[in-house]
Design an enzyme around this catalytic site. Structure first.
Site, PDB file in Angstrom:
ATOM      1  N   LYS A 113       0.788  -1.237   0.000  1.00  0.00           N
ATOM      2  CA  LYS A 113       0.000   0.000   0.000  1.00  0.00           C
ATOM      3  C   LYS A 113       0.822   1.290   0.000  1.00  0.00           C
ATOM      4  CE  LYS A 113      -3.428  -0.900  -0.642  1.00  0.00           C
ATOM      5  NZ  LYS A 113      -3.753  -1.469  -1.999  1.00  0.00           N
ATOM      6  N   ALA A 114       2.067   1.184  -0.432  1.00  0.00           N
ATOM      7  CA  ALA A 114       2.926   2.375  -0.449  1.00  0.00           C
ATOM      8  C   ALA A 114       2.913   3.094  -1.788  1.00  0.00           C
ATOM      9  CB  ALA A 114       4.354   1.971  -0.098  1.00  0.00           C
ATOM     10  N   THR A 122       2.809   0.975  -4.906  1.00  0.00           N
ATOM     11  CA  THR A 122       3.406  -0.028  -5.809  1.00  0.00           C
ATOM     12  C   THR A 122       2.823   0.064  -7.216  1.00  0.00           C
ATOM     13  OG1 THR A 122       2.927  -1.421  -3.881  1.00  0.00           O
ATOM     14  CG2 THR A 122       4.125  -2.440  -5.717  1.00  0.00           C
ATOM     15  N   THR A 123       1.484   0.114  -7.280  1.00  0.00           N
ATOM     16  CA  THR A 123       0.815   0.084  -8.581  1.00  0.00           C
ATOM     17  C   THR A 123       1.132   1.357  -9.362  1.00  0.00           C
ATOM     18  OG1 THR A 123      -0.936  -1.053  -7.388  1.00  0.00           O
ATOM     19  CG2 THR A 123      -1.427  -0.372  -9.655  1.00  0.00           C
ATOM     20  N   HIS A 174       6.838  -7.445  -2.365  1.00  0.00           N
ATOM     21  CA  HIS A 174       6.675  -6.788  -1.063  1.00  0.00           C
ATOM     22  C   HIS A 174       7.653  -7.390  -0.042  1.00  0.00           C
ATOM     23  CE1 HIS A 174       3.279  -4.475  -2.263  1.00  0.00           C
ATOM     24  NE2 HIS A 174       2.395  -5.446  -2.269  1.00  0.00           N
ATOM     25  N   SER A 179      -4.472   2.936   4.424  1.00  0.00           N
ATOM     26  CA  SER A 179      -4.668   2.302   3.124  1.00  0.00           C
ATOM     27  C   SER A 179      -4.687   0.777   3.277  1.00  0.00           C
ATOM     28  CB  SER A 179      -3.551   2.738   2.174  1.00  0.00           C
ATOM     29  OG  SER A 179      -3.748   2.209   0.900  1.00  0.00           O
ATOM     30  N   GLN A 191      -1.966  10.175 -13.282  1.00  0.00           N
ATOM     31  CA  GLN A 191      -2.663  10.889 -12.211  1.00  0.00           C
ATOM     32  C   GLN A 191      -3.734   9.974 -11.626  1.00  0.00           C
ATOM     33  OE1 GLN A 191      -1.549  13.817 -10.916  1.00  0.00           O
ATOM     34  NE2 GLN A 191       0.072  13.339 -12.371  1.00  0.00           N
ATOM     35  N   LYS A 206      -8.349   6.711  -2.296  1.00  0.00           N
ATOM     36  CA  LYS A 206      -8.333   8.180  -2.218  1.00  0.00           C
ATOM     37  C   LYS A 206      -7.075   8.778  -2.831  1.00  0.00           C
ATOM     38  CE  LYS A 206     -11.336   9.070   1.720  1.00  0.00           C
ATOM     39  NZ  LYS A 206     -11.413   9.703   3.040  1.00  0.00           N
ATOM     40  N   GLY A 207      -5.955   8.087  -2.669  1.00  0.00           N
ATOM     41  CA  GLY A 207      -4.709   8.578  -3.251  1.00  0.00           C
ATOM     42  C   GLY A 207      -4.254   9.903  -2.673  1.00  0.00           C
TER      43      GLY A 207
END
Ligand code: A3P
Length: 300
Positions: free
Chosen positions: A52-53, A55-56, A114, A144, A235, A263-264
């Site tokens: 959740k840092a 990655t995607t 991970h 997250s 974005q 939410k980003g």
């Protein structure tokens, strides 16, 4: 292409167990021998993160930097989790991460992990592969991760927010302690120069600047027009709408509980932490994060 498991096919949520000192679930240890014996190639690029840092986000940027000009079809037809396979995962009815990497037609191969630094297969170090590590401040990372566990059926039950908060501070989550993860990868930079350490907050602050730094590390020089296009495509709102980036094609997640592209933001932790939780967290953080050279921003 791999089969997409539906949550109906999945067994109950997995339990955490201690694996060489790190909390793990069987989905990330069942293929351990193949993971450890994985043969990296010198041009492989590893994207490493605590879950959740971001990655995607960074995987997507890398994919566009390398392949947006040459393989446009891929952007429209192949989900990000197939373009940048997750090395250590094994889920029933889906190719294992190592199998997916072996089948990658691309050069370089982009690979996600991970794993805490001590678990990374040794061939990555032997081949001197480029590694991009992405870190996110603990508070937003925790929030997250909480929502991710709620919606992802191959993750353990998160419990309620206060239980999850405690588990995060105790390092009792899949892939272990956030504190150890970010610190040990940070230390690795001292003896491994092919490691680029990025921060989610920097990416939010100025995505273009961070893409420039990444390109410098990778030895890439995209044109100003390519950079402008990539910066736009990655974005949050754009990726959230993109079915190939937003994980909507994967049956193990329930978007009715929470979307993957949630939410980003930097600072959403303020909507979750109570004042008392925040004070306790900060006290504990000071004790665990002694290295003054590693600093995170929780607000921008
Ligand atoms: P939130 O849950 O806070 O929204 P990972 O890819 O490591 O699983 O990280 C997922 C987190 O990164 C989610 O955070 C997700 O919304 C955020 N994210 C993904 N793409 C993003 C983007 N383009 N801009 C900002 N945040 C992004």
């Amino acid at each position: 292409m791999s089969l997409k498991p539906d949550k109906m096919d999945l067994p109950p949520r997995p339990k955490l167990f201690d694996f060489h000192g790190i909390s793990m679930t069987h989905y990330f240890t069942d293929n351990w021998e193949n993971v450890q014996n994985f043969q990296a190639r010198p041009d492989d690029i590893l994207v490493a993160t605590y879950p959740k840092a971001g990655t995607t986000w960074v995987s997507y940027i890398l994919d566009l930097l390398y392949f947006s000009k040459t393989c446009q079809e891929r952007q429209k037809t192949t989900p990000i989790y197939e373009r940048v396979p997750f090395l250590e995962i094994t889920v029933p009815s889906l190719d294992s991460g190592t199998e997916m990497v072996e089948k990658l037609p691309t050069s370089p191969r982009l690979i996600k992990t991970h794993l805490p630094v001590q678990f990374v297969p040794k061939s990555f170090w032997e081949q001197n592969c480029r590694i991009v590590y992405v870190a996110r401040n603990a508070k937003d990372n925790m929030v997250s991760f909480f929502h991710f566990e709620r919606m992802n059926y191959i993750q353990p039950e998160p419990g309620d927010w206060s239980e999850f908060y405690q588990k995060f501070m105790d390092g009792k989550l899949v892939f272990g302690s956030w504190y150890d993860h970010v610190n040990n990868w940070w230390k690795k930079k001292q003896d491994y120069s092919n490691l680029h350490y990025m921060f989610y907050e920097d990416m939010i602050e100025d995505t273009g600047r961070e893409i420039d730094k990444l390109c410098h590390f990778l030895g890439l020089s995209p044109s100003a027009e390519e950079k402008r296009m990539i910066t736009g495509d990655v974005q949050f709102d754009s990726m959230k709408k993109d079915g190939m980036a937003n994980y909507s094609t994967l049956g193990i997640m329930d978007f009715k509980v929470s979307p993957f592209m949630r939410k980003g933001l930097v600072g959403d932790w303020k909507n979750h932490f109570t004042v008392a939780q925040n004070e306790k967290f900060d006290e504990d953080y000071k004790k665990k994060m002694k290295d003054a050279t590693l600093q995170f921003r929780t607000v921008l």
